[in-house]
Scaffold this motif. Structure first.
Motif, PDB file in Angstrom:
ATOM      1  N   VAL A  60     100.390  30.702 -54.883  1.00 43.38           N
ATOM      2  CA  VAL A  60      99.114  30.326 -53.795  1.00 43.38           C
ATOM      3  C   VAL A  60      98.000  30.234 -54.757  1.00 43.38           C
ATOM      4  N   VAL A  61      97.123  29.032 -54.637  1.00 42.00           N
ATOM      5  CA  VAL A  61      96.021  28.840 -55.446  1.00 42.00           C
ATOM      6  C   VAL A  61      94.888  28.372 -54.818  1.00 42.00           C
ATOM      7  N   THR A  62      93.788  29.374 -55.023  1.00 44.23           N
ATOM      8  CA  THR A  62      92.515  29.111 -54.326  1.00 44.23           C
ATOM      9  C   THR A  62      91.255  29.633 -55.253  1.00 44.23           C
ATOM     10  N   PRO A  63      90.189  29.032 -54.738  1.00 43.00           N
ATOM     11  CA  PRO A  63      88.774  29.735 -55.164  1.00 43.00           C
ATOM     12  C   PRO A  63      88.771  31.013 -54.713  1.00 43.00           C
ATOM     13  N   VAL A  64      88.077  31.866 -55.259  1.00 39.53           N
ATOM     14  CA  VAL A  64      87.534  33.243 -54.526  1.00 39.53           C
ATOM     15  C   VAL A  64      86.885  32.997 -53.567  1.00 39.53           C
ATOM     16  N   GLU A  65      86.551  33.911 -52.651  1.00 40.33           N
ATOM     17  CA  GLU A  65      85.701  33.627 -51.446  1.00 40.33           C
ATOM     18  C   GLU A  65      84.131  33.458 -51.790  1.00 40.33           C
ATOM     19  N   PRO A  99      88.285  34.585 -47.291  1.00 39.75           N
ATOM     20  CA  PRO A  99      88.088  35.975 -47.171  1.00 39.75           C
ATOM     21  C   PRO A  99      89.056  36.648 -47.673  1.00 39.75           C
ATOM     22  N   ALA A 100      88.850  37.838 -48.413  1.00 40.71           N
ATOM     23  CA  ALA A 100      89.746  38.685 -48.943  1.00 40.71           C
ATOM     24  C   ALA A 100      90.968  39.138 -47.899  1.00 40.71           C
ATOM     25  N   SER A 110      90.677  31.134 -58.794  1.00 38.10           N
ATOM     26  CA  SER A 110      89.596  30.527 -59.672  1.00 38.10           C
ATOM     27  C   SER A 110      88.278  31.072 -59.340  1.00 38.10           C
ATOM     28  N   VAL A 111      87.603  31.426 -60.421  1.00 41.59           N
ATOM     29  CA  VAL A 111      86.212  31.859 -60.181  1.00 41.59           C
ATOM     30  C   VAL A 111      85.144  31.036 -61.120  1.00 41.59           C
ATOM     31  N   PRO A 148      82.572  39.742 -58.555  1.00 38.00           N
ATOM     32  CA  PRO A 148      83.065  40.875 -57.561  1.00 38.00           C
ATOM     33  C   PRO A 148      83.986  40.591 -56.456  1.00 38.00           C
ATOM     34  N   ASN A 149      83.810  39.228 -55.918  1.00 35.38           N
ATOM     35  CA  ASN A 149      85.110  38.630 -54.885  1.00 35.38           C
ATOM     36  C   ASN A 149      86.517  38.745 -55.381  1.00 35.38           C
ATOM     37  N   VAL A 150      86.527  38.670 -56.836  1.00 31.16           N
ATOM     38  CA  VAL A 150      87.928  38.585 -57.514  1.00 31.16           C
ATOM     39  C   VAL A 150      88.469  40.074 -57.090  1.00 31.16           C
TER      40      VAL A 150
END
Length: 294
Positions: free
Chosen positions: A98-103, A133-134, A152-153, A160-162
């Motif tokens: 699963v690949v995604t930017p953080v929130e 969202p987390a 990804s951040v 902090p969302n990581v």
């Protein structure tokens, strides 16, 4: 002019097209690169990705505004959609990412590129686009039974969302997937993923592929014939391009046909030992370098 020089010039023309907001001109640059033999991977890594970095720099320098940056991103996404349709997926590896930017992180080009390269490598890939969202991300990862979560951040304020995403995932799924972190914000955070709760970091797309494979133990198992041929082709391509050789030049140096070289580099040709030796000699490398287990 060799392929490397052509790619440098193509990148400059592509950046110019993005700054002008001209998608037709950008597409013509991509078409020309394909025409002179650049692989889709080369176009991703040596034209699109560095061009987007340059666009970000121009925005920070005040040369272009937010609207222009957004248009440039949209054009590059269009080019990626076009290239993706022509990419050949590698033999299935039986693993899911699963690949995604953080929130809250709306910068997704790098994550999309990683997702595409994982798919080419044979992974089953879910790309979520915008940051999720987390808690929703944790539930999705559990339901999809993912082996790797690639986060990804791009900006330090999203770090902090990581941590929030990692904590939510670990809480919901004790046997949680291995978590790989990438993005420009890592330049500010250093290279140690432990404080953020991740298992590994990647600073570019090739790093992400290597680390993802390492995290699920793919480097320790024996490859199938199709996987070995794909890997062999990629190694030959990498050795050739690093020496700034065209496929025709490699064919001439090895005494083989250019179409045969092309099929090998694309993993569609089960070459003989004699052919492997000819290619290795032409590239001035050991045959074992081409055949070694990853």
């Amino acid at each position: 002019m060799d392929d490397s020089g052509r790619l440098v010039k193509a990148r400059a023309r592509y950046v110019s097209a993005l700054m002008q907001g001209e998608s037709i001109l950008a597409r013509s640059v991509v078409d020309q690169a394909i025409g002179f033999g650049a692989s889709r991977a080369d176009i991703y890594l040596r034209i699109l990705a560095p061009a987007q970095v340059r666009i970000g720099e121009l925005w920070h320098e005040g040369v272009i505004n937010v609207a222009q940056e957004h248009l440039a991103t949209t054009i590059t996404m269009e080019m990626m959609d076009f290239l993706r349709n022509g990419m050949e997926r590698g033999p299935s590896l039986g693993v899911r990412a699963v690949v995604t930017p953080v929130e809250d992180d709306q910068h997704f080009i790098g994550a999309r590129m990683v997702a595409d390269f994982l798919a080419m490598d044979g992974w089953d890939v879910d790309f979520l686009g915008s940051g999720t969202p987390a808690n929703d991300l944790a539930e999705f990862v559990r339901n999809r039974d993912a082996d790797v979560l690639a986060l990804s951040v791009t900006l330090p304020e999203f770090l902090p969302n990581v941590t929030a995403a990692v904590e939510a995932i670990r809480k919901l799924r004790p046997d949680s997937p291995r978590i790989l972190l990438g993005g420009n914000a890592l330049k500010h955070a250093g290279q140690d993923p432990d404080p953020l709760g991740c298992d590994a970091v990647a600073h570019n797309i090739p790093d992400a592929l290597r680390e993802a494979r390492r995290l699920v133990g793919l480097t320790k198992r024996k490859l199938t014939l199709d996987e070995q041929l794909t890997l062999l082709g990629r190694r030959i391509n990498a050795a050739r391009t690093s020496r700034r050789m065209t496929q025709q030049e490699l064919a001439q140096a090895s005494g083989l046909e250019r179409t045969y070289i092309s099929m090998i580099e694309n993993g569609r040709q089960n070459l003989t030992i004699e052919a492997a030796l000819k290619i290795a000699n032409a590239l001035d490398i050991q045959p074992s370098d081409l055949l070694a287990q990853p």
